[in-house]
Each structure stands twice: as C-alpha cells, then as structure tokens.
Design an enzyme around this catalytic site. Structure first.
Site, PDB file in Angstrom:
ATOM      1  N   ARG A 154      40.091  48.586  33.012  1.00  0.00           N
ATOM      2  CA  ARG A 154      39.320  47.831  32.014  1.00  0.00           C
ATOM      3  C   ARG A 154      38.006  48.537  31.657  1.00  0.00           C
ATOM      4  NH1 ARG A 154      42.045  43.122  34.722  1.00  0.00           N
ATOM      5  NH2 ARG A 154      41.321  44.200  36.567  1.00  0.00           N
ATOM      6  N   SER A 234      30.925  52.541  40.049  1.00  0.00           N
ATOM      7  CA  SER A 234      32.080  51.840  40.625  1.00  0.00           C
ATOM      8  C   SER A 234      31.800  51.378  42.052  1.00  0.00           C
ATOM      9  CB  SER A 234      33.320  52.724  40.559  1.00  0.00           C
ATOM     10  OG  SER A 234      34.448  51.966  40.910  1.00  0.00           O
ATOM     11  N   ARG A 235      31.960  52.250  43.018  1.00  0.00           N
ATOM     12  CA  ARG A 235      31.642  51.913  44.407  1.00  0.00           C
ATOM     13  C   ARG A 235      31.038  53.149  45.071  1.00  0.00           C
ATOM     14  NH1 ARG A 235      31.643  47.497  43.079  1.00  0.00           N
ATOM     15  NH2 ARG A 235      32.826  45.708  43.805  1.00  0.00           N
ATOM     16  N   ASP A 259      24.695  53.756  40.155  1.00  0.00           N
ATOM     17  CA  ASP A 259      24.372  52.327  40.232  1.00  0.00           C
ATOM     18  C   ASP A 259      24.846  51.754  41.565  1.00  0.00           C
ATOM     19  OD1 ASP A 259      23.389  49.854  39.079  1.00  0.00           O
ATOM     20  OD2 ASP A 259      25.488  49.223  38.942  1.00  0.00           O
ATOM     21  N   GLU A 264      24.635  51.031  50.428  1.00  0.00           N
ATOM     22  CA  GLU A 264      23.772  50.134  49.656  1.00  0.00           C
ATOM     23  C   GLU A 264      23.586  48.774  50.313  1.00  0.00           C
ATOM     24  OE1 GLU A 264      26.099  49.886  45.945  1.00  0.00           O
ATOM     25  OE2 GLU A 264      26.406  47.766  46.393  1.00  0.00           O
ATOM     26  N   HIS A 296      22.764  48.547  41.719  1.00  0.00           N
ATOM     27  CA  HIS A 296      23.996  47.781  41.481  1.00  0.00           C
ATOM     28  C   HIS A 296      23.756  46.657  40.460  1.00  0.00           C
ATOM     29  CE1 HIS A 296      28.106  46.961  43.475  1.00  0.00           C
ATOM     30  NE2 HIS A 296      28.103  46.464  42.243  1.00  0.00           N
TER      31      HIS A 296
HETATM   32  P1  NAI Z   1      40.632  48.028  36.930  1.00  0.00           P
HETATM   33  O1  NAI Z   1      41.477  47.560  38.065  1.00  0.00           O
HETATM   34  O2  NAI Z   1      40.834  47.435  35.572  1.00  0.00           O
HETATM   35  O3  NAI Z   1      40.773  49.608  36.779  1.00  0.00           O
HETATM   36  C1  NAI Z   1      40.809  50.498  37.870  1.00  0.00           C
HETATM   37  C2  NAI Z   1      41.659  51.671  37.457  1.00  0.00           C
HETATM   38  O4  NAI Z   1      41.612  52.624  38.513  1.00  0.00           O
HETATM   39  C3  NAI Z   1      43.122  51.301  37.220  1.00  0.00           C
HETATM   40  O5  NAI Z   1      43.561  51.799  35.957  1.00  0.00           O
HETATM   41  C4  NAI Z   1      43.847  51.990  38.373  1.00  0.00           C
HETATM   42  O6  NAI Z   1      45.162  52.422  38.022  1.00  0.00           O
HETATM   43  C5  NAI Z   1      42.922  53.156  38.629  1.00  0.00           C
HETATM   44  N1  NAI Z   1      43.124  53.763  39.945  1.00  0.00           N
HETATM   45  C6  NAI Z   1      43.494  53.171  41.104  1.00  0.00           C
HETATM   46  N2  NAI Z   1      43.595  54.096  42.082  1.00  0.00           N
HETATM   47  C7  NAI Z   1      43.264  55.272  41.523  1.00  0.00           C
HETATM   48  C8  NAI Z   1      43.197  56.598  42.027  1.00  0.00           C
HETATM   49  N3  NAI Z   1      43.483  56.885  43.306  1.00  0.00           N
HETATM   50  N4  NAI Z   1      42.833  57.588  41.170  1.00  0.00           N
HETATM   51  C9  NAI Z   1      42.556  57.317  39.874  1.00  0.00           C
HETATM   52  N5  NAI Z   1      42.619  56.082  39.344  1.00  0.00           N
HETATM   53  C10 NAI Z   1      42.972  55.078  40.162  1.00  0.00           C
HETATM   54  O7  NAI Z   1      39.116  47.839  37.423  1.00  0.00           O
HETATM   55  P2  NAI Z   1      37.822  47.731  36.513  1.00  0.00           P
HETATM   56  O8  NAI Z   1      37.593  46.313  36.136  1.00  0.00           O
HETATM   57  O9  NAI Z   1      37.868  48.751  35.456  1.00  0.00           O
HETATM   58  O10 NAI Z   1      36.692  48.121  37.587  1.00  0.00           O
HETATM   59  C11 NAI Z   1      36.625  49.424  38.124  1.00  0.00           C
HETATM   60  C12 NAI Z   1      35.679  49.409  39.311  1.00  0.00           C
HETATM   61  O11 NAI Z   1      34.356  49.164  38.871  1.00  0.00           O
HETATM   62  C13 NAI Z   1      35.964  48.278  40.311  1.00  0.00           C
HETATM   63  O12 NAI Z   1      36.888  48.739  41.294  1.00  0.00           O
HETATM   64  C14 NAI Z   1      34.630  48.000  40.920  1.00  0.00           C
HETATM   65  O13 NAI Z   1      34.555  48.703  42.134  1.00  0.00           O
HETATM   66  C15 NAI Z   1      33.620  48.580  39.936  1.00  0.00           C
HETATM   67  N6  NAI Z   1      32.702  47.587  39.382  1.00  0.00           N
HETATM   68  C16 NAI Z   1      31.342  47.826  39.481  1.00  0.00           C
HETATM   69  C17 NAI Z   1      30.434  46.937  38.962  1.00  0.00           C
HETATM   70  C18 NAI Z   1      28.953  47.173  38.993  1.00  0.00           C
HETATM   71  O14 NAI Z   1      28.169  46.238  38.744  1.00  0.00           O
HETATM   72  N7  NAI Z   1      28.478  48.377  39.266  1.00  0.00           N
HETATM   73  C19 NAI Z   1      30.892  45.688  38.338  1.00  0.00           C
HETATM   74  C20 NAI Z   1      32.336  45.573  38.229  1.00  0.00           C
HETATM   75  C21 NAI Z   1      33.193  46.489  38.763  1.00  0.00           C
END
Ligand code: NAI
Length: 336
Positions: A154, A234-235, A259, A264, A296
């Site tokens: 997403r 991300s993380r 971020d 953290e 974050h």
């Molecule tokens: P999502 O689940 O929609 O997308 C994650 C993507 O990573 C998927 O397309 C998946 O196929 C892919 N993926 C999984 N394993 C992988 C690998 N080994 N290599 C490459 N790609 C891989 O998640 P979304 O909503 O896009 O969020 C992504 C990350 O952002 C979350 O996991 C979360 O940790 C982080 N996040 C950080 C926030 C912040 O405030 N800084 C807030 C919200 C999310």
C-alpha cells in the site's frame, strides 16, 4: 467491551475517545507501555490496545491470559512486536489496522527524501541564526534519478507512483509480489542486489520479518552504488545501524533519512531532552550532517489517527459480538 489502552499519548486518547461515541467501549488509558512488568494493569480487561513499541512477547501474553485478556488490538499495521505463536497457543486473538492512511506514510517519505536531499532542515537551522550562506547546501534533482523501492504494498506503491509520475524518476522495485499497475507505469522489478547496485536512492516499505531483518547490512552497504541515499519509514531493524554508520563514515552511504530506528523503543515518543541518552549508536548517527531522523511520526495525520481509532474500536466490537475478525493476524496466516 472493557479495554486497557497502553502507551497512550494525548492524541491517542483524543482520537479514540472521539471515535468511541459510535462504539461505547469502556476505555481505560494507561501511559505505560505494555510489557511483562505492566501486564498486571490489564487484569480483568478482556481486551488490550497497544502500539508499535509495546512488547507483546510470550511472558507478557502469559500474564495477560492469566488475567483474563482474550484480545490484543494493535492500533498500527506492523505486528513484529507480537509473539503470534504464543498468542495462538494461549487463545488470545490479535487484530490490527492493516491500512489506515497509506498516504500519510507515503507523503512523509517523500517529504523526508526532499528534506534530506535539499538540506531543508540544515537550511532552516542556519536561517534561524541569520546565516543565509548557501555553501554546503547543494542538493540534486530527483528528476531522472534512480530510486529503488523495497516493498510495493500500500505505502510503497504510492511512493513509487509519486516518484515515477510526479517527479519523473526511474523507479526500480523489489517485492515478493510485483504490482501490475506499477509495471504498467514503467516501474521495473529487479532482485534486491540489482536494486542496491543500481539505485541512487533506496526507500524501504516492506514489513520486518526474519527475511527482511537487517536487509541493509554491511554486505548491502558494500554492494550499494557509492553515495546511495537511504530512506526508512518502515521498521528500524530493516537496517543494521552499525553497518550504516560505517557506510556513512566511509562515504559509501551518501545520506540517510530515518523515521524508524532499530532501538527506538528506548527513545521514541518520549521527551528525553533532559536525559543523558545511553544509546551511543543513535548519538553517533545524529552527528552526521547528512542524516535526518524523525521519531516515528510518518503516520501522524488527522486522517490516519481518525482511521486508526475507528478501525481499532471496530475490531474490538467485532470480537465482542463474536463476528469474524476481518483484521485478525495469526501465526498460521503469517508463517503458512
Ligand atoms: P503492505 O503489507 O501493504 O506492503 C508490504 C509489502 O512488502 C507487500 O507488497 C509485501 O509483498 C512486501 N514484502 C514482504 N516481504 C518482502 C520481502 N522480503 N522483500 C520485499 N518485499 C516484501 O504494508 P504497508 O501498509 O505498505 O506498510 C509497509 C510497512 O510500513 C509496514 O510493514 C510498517 O512496518 C510500516 N509502517 C510505518 C509507519 C510509520 O509511521 N513510520 C506507519 C505504517 C506502516
């Protein structure tokens, strides 16, 4: 349902209380983070609500289960802080907010990248001192540069789309599931190594899993195109901090905007301005002129907080009414 809300900040309380008008849960707000030491606060609460840095490990879950808790409701998307295997064994369901506002995080990512690349934070610090000199502030156009997006779910897909269509970047991507809509706009999927070797900028948007832990390590720094800029919203543990510091010292890494940070949990979301920070790696990171760190906050928009509150309280209402838990995560669904 009676819910013990952990790690509460004033903004959590404001948005959860506002959304709760439609749900009528009995919410008790605790400032403390949930861990094995604070789990006793949840005694008698069938549900707990937690955030990214609460430690929902096996000892914590055992205490929660003993106190009658049957539901852990994460008010975030990532769930790497929860021992899903232990939760399942103890009969505790885990729900999350899979998507609240991917735009919030995607837009912040672009903001960080521009701020890093064009030295916006450094320029503002100078101007506040009436220093209007421009030496040392030269940036690069994003247009035409190669940006590698790791994880095109997403958030990553929005970032890739914006960089490709908005800024005219060449976008490389790596994901276990390529997105056909991105292929259609000219995003090229490559393997992780090719992405590192060919990108001027890498932005991380995959979840933290055993496979992605320290995805940017010493070998990746060594393989990267010299001068690589890295953005991580991300993380934190996607990056090996020590390897990153070595890469910055050797100038192999040309800039970093974070971020999120591996350790953290000991720092973020608190005012530590009167404390002595004990994390030497973090302090070293802050000394580089080409490092930008935020605490974050990529999710922190009105829209995201509203959406998080509504989905979290809806998840709890589903559990209370014994409806199917659409946003449940279990060890089985994650690990197969
Ligand atoms: P999502 O689940 O929609 O997308 C994650 C993507 O990573 C998927 O397309 C998946 O196929 C892919 N993926 C999984 N394993 C992988 C690998 N080994 N290599 C490459 N790609 C891989 O998640 P979304 O909503 O896009 O969020 C992504 C990350 O952002 C979350 O996991 C979360 O940790 C982080 N996040 C950080 C926030 C912040 O405030 N800084 C807030 C919200 C999310």
């Amino acid at each position: 349902m009676r819910v013990a809300v952990f790690a509460t900040k004033p903004y959590d309380e404001r948005f959860l209380a506002a959304a709760n008008g439609d749900f009528g849960h009995a919410l008790t707000f605790f400032e403390a983070r949930l861990d094995a030491g604070t789990a006793a606060l949840a005694q008698g609460y069938p549900a707990v609500c937690v955030f990214v840095n609460d430690r929902v490990d096996r000892p914590t879950l055992e205490k929660l289960a003993a106190g009658g808790t049957r539901l852990v409701a994460l008010r975030c998307a990532g769930f790497n802080n929860v021992d899903l295997v232990a939760a399942e064994a103890l009969g505790i369901a885990v729900v999350r907010v899979p998507a609240y506002s991917p735009h919030a995080v995607a837009e912040f990512t672009i903001g960080l990248l521009l701020a890093l690349d064009r030295n916006i934070a450094r320029a503002w610090a100078r101007v506040r001192e009436n220093n209007f000199a421009l030496d040392g502030l030269i940036g690069r156009n994003l247009h035409g540069r190669v940006v590698g997006v790791v994880g095109t779910g997403r958030i990553g897909a929005l970032v890739a789309r914006s960089l490709r269509l908005g800024f005219g970047c060449e976008v490389l991507a790596h994901d276990v599931r390529p997105d056909p809509d991105l292929l259609a706009i000219g995003v090229r999927y490559v393997d992780r190594h090719a992405l590192l070797v060919s990108s001027d900028v890498v932005t991380l948007h995959c979840p933290l899993t055993p496979d992605t832990h320290h995805l940017i390590d010493a070998a990746a720094v060594e393989a990267a195109r010299p001068g690589l800029q890295i953005v991580n919203t991300s993380r934190g543990a996607l990056i090996d901090t020590r390897a990153l510091i070595e890469g910055l010292k050797s100038r192999r890494i040309g800039g970093v905007a974070l971020d999120v940070y591996e350790q953290e949990a000991d720092l973020f979301f608190e005012d530590l301005s009167n404390e002595i920070i004990q994390d030497d790696d973090f302090q070293r990171l802050l000394t580089f002129p080409n490092v930008l760190v935020t605490g974050h906050q990529a999710f922190l928009t009105e829209e995201a907080l509203t959406s998080i509150a509504r989905t979290t309280l809806g998840n709890i209402a589903d559990a209370e009414s014994r409806r199917p838990l659409a946003n449940a995560i279990s060890a089985r669904t994650v690990f197969g």
